[in-house]
Enzyme design. Structure first.
Site, PDB file in Angstrom:
ATOM      1  N   LYS A   1      58.214  49.561  91.273  1.00 15.72           N
ATOM      2  CA  LYS A   1      58.657  49.034  92.564  1.00 15.72           C
ATOM      3  C   LYS A   1      57.585  49.372  93.594  1.00 15.72           C
ATOM      4  O   LYS A   1      57.281  50.544  93.832  1.00 15.72           O
ATOM      5  CB  LYS A   1      60.005  49.637  92.946  1.00 15.72           C
ATOM      6  CG  LYS A   1      60.607  49.063  94.227  1.00 15.72           C
ATOM      7  CD  LYS A   1      61.961  49.679  94.532  1.00 15.72           C
ATOM      8  CE  LYS A   1      63.039  49.201  93.605  1.00 15.72           C
ATOM      9  NZ  LYS A   1      63.473  47.832  93.874  1.00 15.72           N
TER      10      LYS A   1
ATOM     11  N   ALA B   1      60.761  45.769  98.812  1.00 12.83           N
ATOM     12  CA  ALA B   1      59.759  46.001  97.771  1.00 12.83           C
ATOM     13  C   ALA B   1      59.701  44.839  96.789  1.00 12.83           C
ATOM     14  O   ALA B   1      60.605  44.014  96.721  1.00 12.83           O
ATOM     15  CB  ALA B   1      60.081  47.298  97.027  1.00 12.83           C
TER      16      ALA B   1
ATOM     17  N   ASP C   1      73.931  51.434  99.179  1.00  8.27           N
ATOM     18  CA  ASP C   1      73.609  50.001  99.073  1.00  8.27           C
ATOM     19  C   ASP C   1      74.084  49.449  97.732  1.00  8.27           C
ATOM     20  O   ASP C   1      73.338  48.749  97.043  1.00  8.27           O
ATOM     21  CB  ASP C   1      72.106  49.785  99.244  1.00  8.27           C
ATOM     22  CG  ASP C   1      71.770  48.315  99.537  1.00  8.27           C
ATOM     23  OD1 ASP C   1      72.673  47.579  99.984  1.00  8.27           O
ATOM     24  OD2 ASP C   1      70.621  47.906  99.307  1.00  8.27           O
TER      25      ASP C   1
END
Length: 653
Positions: A39, A22, A133
């Site tokens: 985003k 993104a 992540d």
């Protein structure tokens, strides 16, 4: 997308970042009159319906999180082929940028940042949300120092999809857990492994595993041991290294069992009683089922039946056997006597050898305090030897070359027994850090943490073309070796006090170009910000910081000026007709008109004297979300309140 409006509400101002999935834009929320971050998914992903559905579901799930260290998600939406998430806007930088700029961090700062990340993970895990992540790119640091974790749930959407982005994978694989690299289910402990790598990088300015491809790095997460952080940065306390090593264990069961457990160790790692704790270790034996077992050899037994020889052999053979049986006793007798002779020979031989090996006992002398050469001579005179290699270690009190430890003092040992000696290396020398370019307050704080008192530190302020408080020269020089316990070592620093100071000009109400010119003429640097501002014409300054007009400012200092983009679209500026008469017709009265509206409360618009009835057209400023969407006009005559008039926003939509 700059200038575009999403859902008629979010106006895109400028791009502030982006990743493999993104792009991130700064935007103005016109409805709530605030800045937000948006985003927007890259175009190559918008046609994967399964991914989009999963992406929206995970983002909505993450929106349920409410924690001071988690970036708030305000909205999830779609406009044509644009899929976006509206989030809290954090003015500052991300941790990846900070690591590149100034790592390795001070230990206490790294712990402070890790604690906030860990607190955010504990909250998410309690709500059954795994990040998947964790990396410096997803850690934001505001200008107030608060840490915010972002992209909760988005990683899961990407992982569950068949989407691949080489750059994105290469960036994230440095922070993969072993189970992530294997492609098996990832839980809360996978996030803790990634956090351990982030802490490792903050403390050492190095990633634990690197390679030429994502696959090679992933294999290292699974197979290779990490280099201990203290080998890269000797200033890391053992307690802090223990937190890193435990969080980065290959086996999830040997890591912290929860973020709360890790947070507790982080919060107490710098306490005096823990800083020098034992080095972290774990039982790496395999389970019994995984041990190699030696199986017994399976033999075969069989029985041989006896035959009645007398009834089966021929008479001739029987006669021959009878002759042989007469001498059957000879062979056992020979073997018996031979065995006896061999045993007696062996006994006498062993006795002789033991007599040769009968080594005398000697007492080990105390050689501590002697030089290595004298200690070696002393031991040899007592029929002892020095064990090789000789051990060495630093000692702040004993000079180099002197024995400070030995084994077996005053014990009885056999002659030629090896004695272990430990010899002083003298005071340990360390390499002087490079403090040039750092702020003096940080340098002084670092030196005091290392135990250097006032008498060892000298500082001189000098005029110099550098920011105020920045170190411009130091002694000892960077990379020069010195002994921390050497009484003659003085740490001397020259610190910039800038190029002098001037009076800060007043820039409010000045055009942008005029403000820039005024700053440049005075040798001041500047940053320009743009925002909507009521009743300030577009292109004119409505705020300056951090120095107010009339205050002293150092030449070369950076000044931020806010320039108006004009009124927001939802501002209304009607003029309300008000009729005011004097208290007595024909006689002079003093009237006063005040306004309460979107600009302010009870601001005086007009004060004057009248002798007859007058009509005034009073300008007011209306906004739907300020002052209840209305303005109030208050009128006094000869200081007596005579009337109040309301002007509503809805009448001018």
């Amino acid at each position: 997308m700059i200038g575009q409006q999403l859902s008629g509400r979010y106006e895109i101002l400028n791009r502030v970042g982006g990743g493999g999935m993104a792009l991130v834009f700064k935007a103005h929320d016109k409805l709530l009159n605030r800045m937000v971050a948006i985003k927007v998914l890259r175009q190559q992903f918008v046609y994967d319906e399964d991914f989009i559905r999963r992406f929206r579901r995970e983002a909505q799930s993450a929106a349920s999180l409410s924690h001071p260290n988690v970036v708030n998600i305000y909205d999830v939406g779609q406009e044509e082929d644009i899929h976006y998430i509206v989030m809290e806007y954090i003015e500052g930088s991300n941790l990846n940028e900070e690591i590149k700029r100034r790592a390795p961090f001070q230990v206490d700062e790294a712990i402070h940042i890790a604690c906030q990340i860990c607190d955010a993970l504990e909250h998410a895990h309690q709500n059954q949300i795994i990040h998947r992540d964790i990396k410096p790119h997803n850690i934001l640091i505001g200008k107030n120092g608060r840490v915010k974790v972002t992209d909760f749930g988005i990683a899961r959407a990407a992982t569950s999809s068949e989407i691949t982005q080489t750059g994105s994978v290469l960036g994230s694989v440095h922070y993969f857990s072993p189970e992530h690299a294997k492609g098996v289910t990832q839980g809360a402990k996978s996030d803790l492994y990634s956090l351990g790598i982030v802490l490792y990088q903050m403390l050492t300015n190095k990633l634990p595993f690197s390679g030429e491809s994502p696959i090679s790095i992933a294999l290292k997460h699974i197979q290779e041991d990490v280099e201990e952080p203290r080998k890269l940065n000797s200033l890391i306390p053992q307690s802090v290294e223990n937190v890193v090593l435990k969080s980065m264990q290959k086996n999830p069961e040997q890591r912290y069992q929860s973020a709360k457990e890790m947070l507790l160790d982080l919060e107490t790692s710098l306490s005096p009683e823990k800083m020098n704790e034992q080095k972290f270790s774990f039982d790496d034996n395999l389970d019994d089922d995984e041990q190699t077992k030696v199986m017994p050899v399976i033999g075969l037994n069989r029985k041989v039946g006896q035959m009645d020889i007398d009834n089966t052999i021929m008479p001739e053979l029987k006669e021959n056997n009878d002759k042989k049986n007469r001498f059957i006793w000879v062979k056992p007798v020979v073997w018996t006597f031979s065995t006896i002779i061999i045993l007696f020979s062996a006994w006498f031989g062993v006795k002789a050898v033991l007599g040769m090996l009968d080594v005398p006992d000697v007492e080990v002398p105390d050689v501590i305090g002697l030089t290595l050469e004298d200690a070696t001579i002393e031991l040899e005179e007592n029929q002892l030897i020095v064990k090789e290699p000789v051990q060495y270690k630093y000692d702040n009190e004993i000079e180099a070359g002197i024995v400070i430890e030995q084994s077996d003092i005053s014990k009885k040992v056999k002659a030629n027994y090896p004695i272990t000696l430990t010899v002083s290396n003298g005071q340990e020398e360390v390499i002087m850090e490079n403090y040039v370019g750092m702020q003096w307050v940080d340098v002084e704080n670092d030196l005091r943490k290392k135990g250097f008192a006032d008498g060892k530190i000298e500082m001189e302020m000098v005029l110099y073309d550098a920011p105020v408080g920045e170190v411009i020269e130091q002694t000892p020089s960077p990379d020069e070796k010195y002994s921390p316990n050497d009484q003659d070592v003085i740490f001397s620093f020259k610190v910039s006090e800038g190029l002098g100071s001037i009076e800060m000009p007043d820039l409010i109400g000045v055009s942008k170009d005029a403000a820039i010119s005024m700053l440049q003429q005075r040798g001041l640097n500047y940053i320009i910000e743009y925002d909507f501002y009521i009743n300030v014409p577009k292109g004119f300054v409505f705020r300056q910081r951090p120095i107010d007009a009339g205050s002293p400012v150092n030449i070369g200092q950076e000044i931020t000026i806010s320039v108006s983009e004009g009124d927001p679209d939802n501002v209304r500026k009607p003029k309300q007709a008000i009729i005011v008469a004097p208290e007595t017709e024909g006689e002079e009265s003093t009237i006063e008109i005040k306004i309460t509206d979107a600009i302010g409360t009870d601001r005086v618009w007009k004060v004057e004297k009248i002798v007859e009835e007058e009509t005034y057209y009073v300008p007011v400023v209306l906004m739907p979300d300020l002052e209840g969407g209305k303005a109030t006009i208050s009128v006094t005559v000869d200081y007596k309140h005579v009337g109040t008039y309301d002007v509503k926003y809805e009448d001018y939509e």
